[in-house]
Motif scaffolding. Structure first.
Motif, PDB file in Angstrom:
ATOM      1  N   GLU A   5       0.782  -1.116  -0.071  1.00  0.00           N
ATOM      2  CA  GLU A   5      -0.027   0.015   0.256  1.00  0.00           C
ATOM      3  C   GLU A   5       0.896   1.217   0.021  1.00  0.00           C
ATOM      4  N   GLU A   6       0.448   2.303  -0.690  1.00  0.00           N
ATOM      5  CA  GLU A   6       0.927   3.559  -0.806  1.00  0.00           C
ATOM      6  C   GLU A   6       0.808   4.399   0.778  1.00  0.00           C
ATOM      7  N   ILE A   7       1.726   4.923   1.128  1.00  0.00           N
ATOM      8  CA  ILE A   7       1.748   5.721   2.454  1.00  0.00           C
ATOM      9  C   ILE A   7       1.907   7.118   2.092  1.00  0.00           C
ATOM     10  N   ALA A   8       1.227   7.787   2.905  1.00  0.00           N
ATOM     11  CA  ALA A   8       1.312   9.379   2.864  1.00  0.00           C
ATOM     12  C   ALA A   8       2.557   9.845   3.572  1.00  0.00           C
ATOM     13  N   LEU A   9       3.358  10.738   2.812  1.00  0.00           N
ATOM     14  CA  LEU A   9       4.609  11.215   3.080  1.00  0.00           C
ATOM     15  C   LEU A   9       4.160  12.058   4.758  1.00  0.00           C
ATOM     16  N   GLY A  10       5.073  11.740   5.501  1.00  0.00           N
ATOM     17  CA  GLY A  10       4.454  12.553   7.003  1.00  0.00           C
ATOM     18  C   GLY A  10       3.928  11.732   7.937  1.00  0.00           C
ATOM     19  N   ALA A  11       2.666  12.011   7.955  1.00  0.00           N
ATOM     20  CA  ALA A  11       1.729  11.323   8.789  1.00  0.00           C
ATOM     21  C   ALA A  11       1.582  10.112   8.972  1.00  0.00           C
ATOM     22  N   GLY A  12       1.640   9.428   7.317  1.00  0.00           N
ATOM     23  CA  GLY A  12       1.674   8.030   7.508  1.00  0.00           C
ATOM     24  C   GLY A  12       2.705   7.396   7.736  1.00  0.00           C
ATOM     25  N   GLU A  13       3.873   7.822   7.689  1.00  0.00           N
ATOM     26  CA  GLU A  13       5.174   7.233   8.083  1.00  0.00           C
ATOM     27  C   GLU A  13       5.177   7.281   9.662  1.00  0.00           C
ATOM     28  N   ALA A  14       4.835   8.319  10.143  1.00  0.00           N
ATOM     29  CA  ALA A  14       4.853   8.446  11.550  1.00  0.00           C
ATOM     30  C   ALA A  14       3.863   7.177  12.154  1.00  0.00           C
ATOM     31  N   ALA A  15       2.662   7.020  11.513  1.00  0.00           N
ATOM     32  CA  ALA A  15       1.944   5.846  12.012  1.00  0.00           C
ATOM     33  C   ALA A  15       2.638   4.536  11.718  1.00  0.00           C
ATOM     34  N   LEU A  16       3.479   4.283  10.507  1.00  0.00           N
ATOM     35  CA  LEU A  16       4.181   3.280  10.528  1.00  0.00           C
ATOM     36  C   LEU A  16       5.223   2.798  11.793  1.00  0.00           C
ATOM     37  N   TYR A  17       5.781   3.932  12.119  1.00  0.00           N
ATOM     38  CA  TYR A  17       6.915   3.888  13.168  1.00  0.00           C
ATOM     39  C   TYR A  17       6.185   3.386  14.509  1.00  0.00           C
ATOM     40  N   ARG A  18       4.971   4.099  14.686  1.00  0.00           N
ATOM     41  CA  ARG A  18       4.045   3.751  15.746  1.00  0.00           C
ATOM     42  C   ARG A  18       3.745   2.237  15.823  1.00  0.00           C
ATOM     43  N   GLU A  19       3.255   1.696  14.958  1.00  0.00           N
ATOM     44  CA  GLU A  19       3.072   0.274  14.663  1.00  0.00           C
ATOM     45  C   GLU A  19       4.311  -0.480  15.010  1.00  0.00           C
ATOM     46  N   LEU A  20       5.355  -0.259  14.365  1.00  0.00           N
ATOM     47  CA  LEU A  20       6.712  -1.100  14.450  1.00  0.00           C
ATOM     48  C   LEU A  20       6.960  -1.031  15.987  1.00  0.00           C
ATOM     49  N   TYR A  21       6.799   0.089  16.489  1.00  0.00           N
ATOM     50  CA  TYR A  21       7.346   0.059  18.143  1.00  0.00           C
ATOM     51  C   TYR A  21       6.400  -0.460  18.806  1.00  0.00           C
ATOM     52  N   ALA A  22       4.793  -0.541  18.633  1.00  0.00           N
ATOM     53  CA  ALA A  22       3.897  -1.178  19.602  1.00  0.00           C
ATOM     54  C   ALA A  22       4.103  -2.440  20.289  1.00  0.00           C
ATOM     55  N   PRO A  23       4.799  -3.371  19.492  1.00  0.00           N
ATOM     56  CA  PRO A  23       4.712  -4.487  20.429  1.00  0.00           C
ATOM     57  C   PRO A  23       6.035  -4.791  21.175  1.00  0.00           C
ATOM     58  N   THR A  24       6.966  -3.415  21.105  1.00  0.00           N
ATOM     59  CA  THR A  24       8.213  -3.570  22.151  1.00  0.00           C
ATOM     60  C   THR A  24       8.109  -2.670  23.300  1.00  0.00           C
ATOM     61  N   SER A  25       8.898  -2.607  24.070  1.00  0.00           N
ATOM     62  CA  SER A  25       8.661  -1.866  25.463  1.00  0.00           C
ATOM     63  C   SER A  25       9.298  -0.409  25.301  1.00  0.00           C
ATOM     64  N   VAL A  26       9.811  -0.483  24.113  1.00  0.00           N
ATOM     65  CA  VAL A  26      10.506   0.889  23.831  1.00  0.00           C
ATOM     66  C   VAL A  26       9.745   2.032  23.152  1.00  0.00           C
TER      67      VAL A  26
END
Length: 157
Positions: A5-26
């Motif tokens: 899927e195409e991701i919006a620059l900026g806000a969409g990228e930030a959402a990807l990072y939140r999703e990436l970090y979600a299962p970690t304690s970091v």
């Protein structure tokens, strides 16, 4: 099957990072708000709704001079990046064939968008063990070396 899927620059990228970090304690670090050198694009891959990874392409430069025809490709593969986040170092585990398959699917979609944006080639550097090299093999990219001896991989079309 990997769904891209195409991701919006900026806000969409930030959402990807939140999703990436979600299962970690970091906690998610403060993210840069600096835009990618245009034209740029971000594509994410999901399997069964779960984030597998994403690629970004953007305008490249050589020796500080913008190379209008070259896109730089970077990626984050969720499994490897979560290992880095939680252990503090880049994974020493070689990429599996499935990892390379997923990255190839994402990079190929990125290459199509980069061509549509007017780029004539795409380049990436060595990264986690096996990913950059595996991608180069799968996409039939060539190895390039600059005057400082740094090597990268280049896919031209």
């Amino acid at each position: 099957m990997l769904v891209v899927e195409e991701i919006a620059l900026g806000a969409g990228e930030a959402a990807l990072y939140r999703e990436l970090y979600a299962p970690t304690s970091v906690p998610v670090p403060e993210l840069s708000t600096e835009p990618w050198p245009a034209p740029a694009g971000v594509l994410a891959g999901r399997r069964d709704g779960q984030l597998v990874g994403w690629v970004v392409f953007f305008a490249g430069s050589a020796n500080g001079n913008k190379d209008e025809g070259r896109a730089v490709l970077q990626w984050i593969m969720a499994k490897q990046e979560r290992e880095r986040i939680t252990t503090g170092y880049i994974t020493a585990s070689p990429a599996s064939a499935a990892d390379v398959d997923d990255l190839t699917t994402l990079a190929d979609a990125g290459a199509r968008q980069a061509r549509q944006a007017g780029y004539t080639s795409m380049e990436w550097g060595p990264a986690e063990p096996g990913l950059a090299e595996g991608l180069a093999t799968r996409l039939s990219a060539r190895t390039a070396e600059d005057e400082d001896g740094f090597h990268s991989y280049r896919l031209a079309w």
